[in-house]
Design a protein around this motif. Sequence first.
Motif, PDB file in Angstrom:
ATOM      1  N   PRO A 199       0.800  -1.223   0.000  1.00 41.69           N
ATOM      2  CA  PRO A 199       0.000   0.000   0.000  1.00 41.69           C
ATOM      3  C   PRO A 199       0.832   1.272   0.000  1.00 41.69           C
ATOM      4  N   PHE A 200       0.374   2.240  -0.750  1.00 45.58           N
ATOM      5  CA  PHE A 200       0.874   3.605  -0.605  1.00 45.58           C
ATOM      6  C   PHE A 200      -0.240   4.559  -1.003  1.00 45.58           C
ATOM      7  N   SER A 201      -0.020   5.822  -0.757  1.00 43.05           N
ATOM      8  CA  SER A 201      -1.059   6.801  -1.023  1.00 43.05           C
ATOM      9  C   SER A 201      -0.458   8.060  -1.608  1.00 43.05           C
ATOM     10  N   LEU A 202      -1.123   8.620  -2.607  1.00 41.99           N
ATOM     11  CA  LEU A 202      -0.752   9.938  -3.108  1.00 41.99           C
ATOM     12  C   LEU A 202      -1.867  10.901  -2.744  1.00 41.99           C
ATOM     13  N   GLU A 203      -1.488  12.062  -2.282  1.00 44.67           N
ATOM     14  CA  GLU A 203      -2.445  12.999  -1.747  1.00 44.67           C
ATOM     15  C   GLU A 203      -2.318  14.288  -2.537  1.00 44.67           C
ATOM     16  N   GLY A 204      -3.374  14.682  -3.221  1.00 48.95           N
ATOM     17  CA  GLY A 204      -3.252  15.794  -4.139  1.00 48.95           C
ATOM     18  C   GLY A 204      -4.439  16.714  -4.164  1.00 48.95           C
ATOM     19  N   VAL A 205      -4.316  17.704  -5.020  1.00 52.26           N
ATOM     20  CA  VAL A 205      -5.394  18.676  -5.229  1.00 52.26           C
ATOM     21  C   VAL A 205      -5.712  18.705  -6.719  1.00 52.26           C
ATOM     22  N   ILE A 206      -6.996  18.634  -7.034  1.00 56.65           N
ATOM     23  CA  ILE A 206      -7.433  18.723  -8.426  1.00 56.65           C
ATOM     24  C   ILE A 206      -7.992  20.123  -8.653  1.00 56.65           C
ATOM     25  N   ASP A 207      -7.480  20.800  -9.668  1.00 56.84           N
ATOM     26  CA  ASP A 207      -7.990  22.151  -9.924  1.00 56.84           C
ATOM     27  C   ASP A 207      -9.059  22.105 -11.021  1.00 56.84           C
ATOM     28  N   ASP A 208      -9.568  23.292 -11.374  1.00 59.76           N
ATOM     29  CA  ASP A 208     -10.714  23.287 -12.297  1.00 59.76           C
ATOM     30  C   ASP A 208     -10.302  23.163 -13.756  1.00 59.76           C
ATOM     31  N   GLU A 209      -9.013  22.959 -14.010  1.00 57.56           N
ATOM     32  CA  GLU A 209      -8.564  22.532 -15.336  1.00 57.56           C
ATOM     33  C   GLU A 209      -8.274  21.035 -15.340  1.00 57.56           C
ATOM     34  N   ALA A 210      -8.679  20.366 -14.262  1.00 57.95           N
ATOM     35  CA  ALA A 210      -8.459  18.929 -14.092  1.00 57.95           C
ATOM     36  C   ALA A 210      -6.993  18.544 -13.953  1.00 57.95           C
ATOM     37  N   ASN A 211      -6.157  19.503 -13.600  1.00 61.59           N
ATOM     38  CA  ASN A 211      -4.776  19.183 -13.240  1.00 61.59           C
ATOM     39  C   ASN A 211      -4.764  18.553 -11.851  1.00 61.59           C
ATOM     40  N   ILE A 212      -3.914  17.563 -11.671  1.00 60.77           N
ATOM     41  CA  ILE A 212      -3.754  16.971 -10.351  1.00 60.77           C
ATOM     42  C   ILE A 212      -2.320  17.207  -9.905  1.00 60.77           C
ATOM     43  N   ARG A 213      -2.168  17.890  -8.781  1.00 64.95           N
ATOM     44  CA  ARG A 213      -0.826  18.050  -8.231  1.00 64.95           C
ATOM     45  C   ARG A 213      -0.766  17.362  -6.874  1.00 64.95           C
ATOM     46  N   ILE A 214       0.335  16.699  -6.613  1.00 66.72           N
ATOM     47  CA  ILE A 214       0.480  15.872  -5.411  1.00 66.72           C
ATOM     48  C   ILE A 214       1.300  16.646  -4.380  1.00 66.72           C
ATOM     49  N   PHE A 215       0.743  16.822  -3.210  1.00 63.26           N
ATOM     50  CA  PHE A 215       1.435  17.619  -2.198  1.00 63.26           C
ATOM     51  C   PHE A 215       1.980  16.764  -1.052  1.00 63.26           C
ATOM     52  N   GLU A 216       1.744  15.466  -1.096  1.00 63.75           N
ATOM     53  CA  GLU A 216       2.124  14.620   0.033  1.00 63.75           C
ATOM     54  C   GLU A 216       1.970  13.156  -0.391  1.00 63.75           C
TER      55      GLU A 216
END
Lengths: 353, 353, 353
Positions: free
Chosen positions: A285-302
Amino acid sequence: MSEVLARYDLDRVTIATLASHSSLQIFHGAKLEGFGTVAIVPRDRLWFYEQFRHLIDHFIVLNNWRELCSPDVVRKLQSLNAILVPHGSYVEYVGLDCAEGIELPIFGLRGLFRVESDQWAKMDLLRRAGIPIPRLFSVGDDVDGPVIVKLPGAKGGRGYFIARSGEEVARGVEERVKEGLVKTPKDAIVQEYLIGVPVYIHYFHSPILGRVEILGADIRYETNIDGLRRLTPDIIVEMGLKPTFVVVGNIPLVLRESLLPRVLDYGIRFVEETRRSLPPGVIGPFSLEGVIDDEANIRIFEFSGRIVAGTNLYVYGSPYSYLYWGEPMSMGRRIAREIRMAIEKDELNRVVT
Amino acid sequence: MSEVLARYDLDRVTIATLASHSSLQIFHGAKLEGFGTVAIVPRDRLWFYEQFRHLIDHFIVLNNWRELCSPDVVRKLQSLNAILVPHGSYVEYVGLDCAEGIELPIFGLRGLFRVESDQWAKMDLLRRAGIPIPRLFSVGDDVDGPVIVKLPGAKGGRGYFIARSGEEVARGVEERVKEGLVKTPKDAIVQEYLIGVPVYIHYFHSPILGRVEILGADIRYETNIDGLRRLTPDIIVEMGLKPTFVVVGNIPLVLRESLLPRVLDYGIRFVEETRRSLPPGVIGPFSLEGVIDDEANIRIFEFSGRIVAGTNLYVYGSPYSYLYWGEPMSMGRRIAREIRMAIEKDELNRVVT
Amino acid sequence: MSEVLARYDLDRVTIATLASHSSLQIFHGAKLEGFGTVAIVPRDRLWFYEQFRHLIDHFIVLNNWRELCSPDVVRKLQSLNAILVPHGSYVEYVGLDCAEGIELPIFGLRGLFRVESDQWAKMDLLRRAGIPIPRLFSVGDDVDGPVIVKLPGAKGGRGYFIARSGEEVARGVEERVKEGLVKTPKDAIVQEYLIGVPVYIHYFHSPILGRVEILGADIRYETNIDGLRRLTPDIIVEMGLKPTFVVVGNIPLVLRESLLPRVLDYGIRFVEETRRSLPPGVIGPFSLEGVIDDEANIRIFEFSGRIVAGTNLYVYGSPYSYLYWGEPMSMGRRIAREIRMAIEKDELNRVVT
């Protein structure tokens, strides 16, 4: 660990974990796959875990978590042919040296613990993997636009705060040092505050099947920020309430199917980068934690290199795990299934470190 | 009720409930455990419940809920060997006197209904149980910091409001009396507004197994407060929109595993206090409703002595119920399972009052 | 389509859909009901769907979605005895003419696609059905109170905005035309902004069983609006952050049981109106999307005549589907089940158009 493992009776392997975080799910899954289970439990929580005696074959009672690495406990675990499953609280509870050095086969990548204890090293690993991340700053840097400041040693989101200028960053850090929340502010990481929605994605890397599975997603339920929305803005401002981000629970989520190829691509990149820089690479198991913006970009912050608490939502399987497995498959059970498959193929050394 | 029960044919017990709130789950669970089911249903909703004819063996059609206690209806239910399952809307629908006095075996603690109808008595029960609660005030008291005012008879969260001073409390009560929302403002309870996140925890006390189970948790979905967050603060303020707290649905939640020992402890305290002050104590489902702050304190601001609507999320079982039962176990099914076990052990009188 | 269907080998029917949106669930459900499956997939996503080879029997690889209607692809699908399941992205991906004209049996009401492409026609259908809707305005109308402006061709919630006056409407439309987000502002629909909470309800109309089922409900997770709540009002205002409403995921929801009769009534009205104006009426999945206010009024502001992405939450069944079916029944599986029942009764022509 090959030496310890060599002495194991592989017909009597048990699954052991610290009784907290996601342990009930881990025990439950282990039983479903036919393993004995070992709860390593502090004395004051023993009564609680005894409620789940049907899931737990052996209790090892500690006075405090640090006792895990005492020779007696380790010997006891070895005699039970125990494979240790490190969950999200493992390193926090037992300390990095014990976590890393314990003489037990660990299901997962032992070498990742040290990277995970350093925010800067974590972000660097993501960057090398080719996964988009937020812009990073240090305390003292000039920043434009909002940032989130993450102080080392501030547990469970306490001591995280949002700032809008370099000056606000410095002031916020200073306050928290005074309050005794943090000790080494110079190790703080300051990240661009990503505008969008947070998502927490649960992956499983199977060395045995040679694939990465998306097993679920969740949203965190954080106090007090998720309560503040129940107050009108005028009250929040008037009372000077400050948002805090302490995780107390998780809420289920599915993602748009059209995002999943990218989500899986990030997972695969993560596995590949850990293979390159920390062989044999992340296991399980692992996890990527991100934010999706309104252009559908996903950036991972943790990220987390272990089972995350959000998987507790899916004890009976998630919408995604059901697609892969066609039966109720929690992350806890998935771990046990991997170990079972590894034993059957005589490849246990490929899933423990 | 022992007299009524003595005349029952225990091989032909049926489960009866008012067709609303969580009744579909109750019927569904009863069928899975092999019981016949009785829907007590107002004429205008009959067509809807007939969609679920496969879950309902008998329909008792009422012109209004109050007819439940008419001799004909009671006799009919007795002739069906019915055990009545009171859900969260039961007392509200049929009135306290009928709810309490009905000559039918009730699965649950009849004596708790009267306590539940009095906010002050409820909070007192929690305090005696040793469960942390918010500070309490009366209308007219001076208050510092935000409070939530709960007006008696204001249904489903209507008439609840937040105030910041004794004056605001008084003014808000006055307005709502004028609007005809409440009649007896002097019975209002004024609670410290807890800063943190709300959680609703579903418990089951099993007299037969002698244990308290945590069967689930949820967050309420409330109109309009959960919609206001979709508007920017300036719009909310400019339009003078006031938050309301009418529950229209529920969202699933799991809690951090490290909180569960405390959560279970509160549940056990609740059972024990009801045993002391209202013997034989609470039976079957109950709910504690609290706020978790960012120090991980949990304070309970409300309870329900019956099945709550949040359990409707878990018709197929919850992450917690699966840990206990290893099969899909809704609260509705758990009720039926308890009755089934009680019948098999010839201990039905331990689970009805 | 009766001609195409006449040439089909009904023992070898396959279920085909565009590999996106809710396709994994559709494939998964089809396999459970014993059908072969066909993924129509753009070349760059093929690697992703190959992860789910156990759910997909045939891949038809396209260079772009529009190739769906090319003679080769249609011929290939016919030779596989394919029934096409149109999901929420179908028309958007292949264009209205192809969507509507394709020479394949479609599970669903082909004639509804054109209505769905016109916001005004949609609202008119709801009104004729006797379902409460918000007040409607055109660009240029005077409006009092907040409205939401929906621009045609603005995908996934992009280009939706909230305004409080006719002037703000005009200004917002102008801006978005300049940004190239929309082309035909005169087709914009301006709806009264409903104060309350949004709900998305999943229905299934079964021509074979002659009933409408409520199969689930969800809340959308939208960027950036669901992220803004994590920022205090002062930051939002100061930064001039504007809410956007791009759907990136879904969160599970159950509704108060007392709302369900009305919810089902709306679903039945919808089916009946489509029967009258677009015979044979809607077939299989559809969704009504509304706002519930604090008087428990439900007004519907949008509908979908196909499977919606919120059903992806319930691959293992929803609380509602389990009540109807007593087994894990996703919307995808429900579709396959309907086709299976239709074939067995030799009534396939009643569920395809």
